[in-house]
Enzyme design. Structure first.
Site, mmCIF file in Angstrom:
data_model
loop_
_atom_site.group_PDB
_atom_site.id
_atom_site.type_symbol
_atom_site.label_atom_id
_atom_site.label_comp_id
_atom_site.label_asym_id
_atom_site.label_seq_id
_atom_site.Cartn_x
_atom_site.Cartn_y
_atom_site.Cartn_z
ATOM 1 N N SER A 116 0.810 -1.217 0.000
ATOM 2 C CA SER A 116 0.000 0.000 0.000
ATOM 3 C C SER A 116 0.843 1.267 0.000
ATOM 4 O O SER A 116 0.325 2.351 -0.269
ATOM 5 C CB SER A 116 -0.957 -0.004 1.194
ATOM 6 O OG SER A 116 -0.247 -0.284 2.373
ATOM 7 N N ASP A 335 -4.125 5.822 11.586
ATOM 8 C CA ASP A 335 -3.140 5.346 10.624
ATOM 9 C C ASP A 335 -1.888 6.222 10.687
ATOM 10 O O ASP A 335 -1.893 7.368 10.229
ATOM 11 C CB ASP A 335 -3.758 5.384 9.218
ATOM 12 C CG ASP A 335 -2.825 4.806 8.154
ATOM 13 O OD1 ASP A 335 -1.638 4.589 8.453
ATOM 14 O OD2 ASP A 335 -3.300 4.590 7.023
ATOM 15 N N HIS A 338 0.621 5.013 6.645
ATOM 16 C CA HIS A 338 0.455 5.574 5.291
ATOM 17 C C HIS A 338 0.594 7.094 5.360
ATOM 18 O O HIS A 338 0.830 7.653 6.435
ATOM 19 C CB HIS A 338 -0.916 5.182 4.736
ATOM 20 C CG HIS A 338 -1.087 3.703 4.610
ATOM 21 N ND1 HIS A 338 -1.805 2.944 5.490
ATOM 22 C CD2 HIS A 338 -0.579 2.838 3.725
ATOM 23 C CE1 HIS A 338 -1.757 1.674 5.142
ATOM 24 N NE2 HIS A 338 -1.009 1.576 4.080
#
Ligand SMILES: *[C@@H]1O[C@H](CO)[C@@H](O)[C@H](O)[C@H]1NC(C)=O
Ligand SMILES: *[C@@H]1O[C@H](CO)[C@@H](O)[C@H](O)[C@H]1NC(C)=O
Ligand SMILES: *[C@@H]1O[C@H](CO)[C@@H](O)[C@H](O)[C@H]1NC(C)=O
Ligand SMILES: *[C@@H]1O[C@H](CO)[C@@H](O)[C@H](O)[C@H]1NC(C)=O
Length: 359
Positions: A116, A335, A338
């Site tokens: 990702s 998160d 990311h």
């Protein structure tokens, strides 16, 4: 996609050599990347500086940002994180020119292959190009997301592949990570620029771990030193690149290790748990915490290759950006692995662009 909650402190058992960050590697071993115009400039040594004018962020509108990365849309109230540019210590990055980039890659194919974080960089580059030419289409097919710019006959693809090597669900029930097998590499052929990545999935444990056994040759292993497994797998990938890529046709990059921010003690804020409420980067050009064990593995494997693979060595510059993650603006989870888009990956692509121009 997912949040990597592994405890990095447990992994930092090895004393690691600090390598100079940017190498152009080839058969004679590591060599410092130099050019006449920026003698001895290392793009990955530098600091984040606040830009006062409106040149940052590089784009405002972008229709295809993943929900989990679209921080402004998710209500992130602060905007300062959009105003930092990466400033190498000994030279300047080229200003990103989307039109020139599109021209340069007319009729070509660019592909990001990885987890990702490859998706993160792909989305950022897509948005940077979209800002220059909005005549583009996005098609998702299986593990592929293809952004096409028909005016330039250019495809910019993200191919999801967390380990690069094969993860196979055996009939007998187990999920086997085959460290010396690359059955899906056909998808990487006939591409003009490849940007690979793999790291974080190797660190997963418990519920996040997506395999039951490692396999090397005929032998199965329930557990293995993760850096040993990572090294074997990257070597499998490196051998494929050396035997299948024509360096005169295809440029190959490896996206280095992208930092996570789950432990404030790594940046001298022991009271801070993760990246929540962080609105500014760490000042200066060094990070107080340890290097990632994978950095030495990546540099070692790339250094043994016969083809030149350019390392986008983003470890330090991402370590400094505790403010750049979606944090609580990811839609649900916190998160801190990311990156918001627009945001930090835009600088990775500016560096990529500067490397392309320089060569
Ligand atoms: C897509 O990825 C999964 C694993 O992430 C893999 O099992 C599957 O074979 C892939 N599909 C294709 C078409 O490559
Ligand atoms: C987009 O590109 C295609 C192919 O060049 C062209 O036919 C079409 O007219 C373009 N659309 C716009 C809105 O410019
Ligand atoms: C790449 O091009 C150079 C110069 O044209 C040539 O000498 C070399 O053999 C080529 N390499 C490959 C792998 O085709
Ligand atoms: C590089 O190659 C040498 C010689 O084959 C080997 O001993 C060493 O382990 C390799 N290093 C890495 C990091 O793959």
């Amino acid at each position: 996609m997912g949040v990597w909650s592994h405890d990095l402190r447990l992994l930092l058992l090895n004393v690691l050599l600090l390598f100079p960050s940017l190498y152009l590697v080839n058969a004679e071993g590591p060599k410092e990347q130099r050019s006449e115009s920026s003698e001895s400039c290392d793009f990955f040594e530098g600091s984040w500086v606040e830009v006062e004018d409106d040149s940052y962020p590089l784009y405002e509108e972008c229709p295809f940002i993943d929900a989990g990365l679209n921080c402004q849309k998710n209500g992130r109230p602060d905007k300062l994180y959009l105003k930092y540019k990466w400033q190498p210590t000994h030279c300047d990055l080229h200003r990103f020119d989307g039109e020139a980039f599109l021209q340069r890659f007319r009729g070509k194919k660019i592909m990001f292959v990885g987890d990702s974080l490859s998706n993160n960089q792909w989305q950022s580059l897509g948005c940077m190009l979209y800002a220059a030419n909005s005549n583009c289409t996005l098609v998702r097919k299986g593990n592929r997301s293809i952004l096409s710019f028909p005016d330039y006959e250019l495809d910019v693809t993200f191919l999801k592949n967390g380990f690069l090597v094969d993860l196979v669900h055996e009939e007998s029930g187990g999920r086997v990570l085959k460290l010396d097998s690359l059955s899906r590499s056909k998808q990487w052929e006939d591409v003009d620029m490849l940007i690979f990545n793999s790291y974080h999935w190797w660190m997963h444990t418990g519920n996040l771990q997506t395999w039951d056994y490692f396999q090397v040759g005929e032998k199965l292993y329930k557990e293995m030193d993760r850096m040993d497994a990572y090294k074997i797998a990257l070597t499998t990938w490196a051998n494929w690149v050396d035997s299948n890529i024509d360096p005169n046709k295809t440029k190959v990059f490896f996206q280095g290790i992208s930092a996570v921010h789950y432990h404030g003690n790594e940046w001298n804020e022991p009271a801070v748990q993760d990246c929540r409420h962080q609105t500014k980067p760490i000042e200066g050009s060094s990070f107080p915490g340890e290097r990632y064990p994978g950095e030495a593995v990546v540099k070692g494997v790339l250094g043994n290759m016969t083809n030149s693979v350019y390392l986008l060595d983003i470890a330090l510059l991402t370590q400094l950006r505790k403010d750049g993650h979606p944090s609580t603006y990811a839609g649900g989870v916190v998160d801190c692995s990311h990156w918001c888009v627009a945001g930090v990956p835009d600088s990775w692509n500016q560096i990529l662009y500067s490397i392309l121009i320089q060569n």
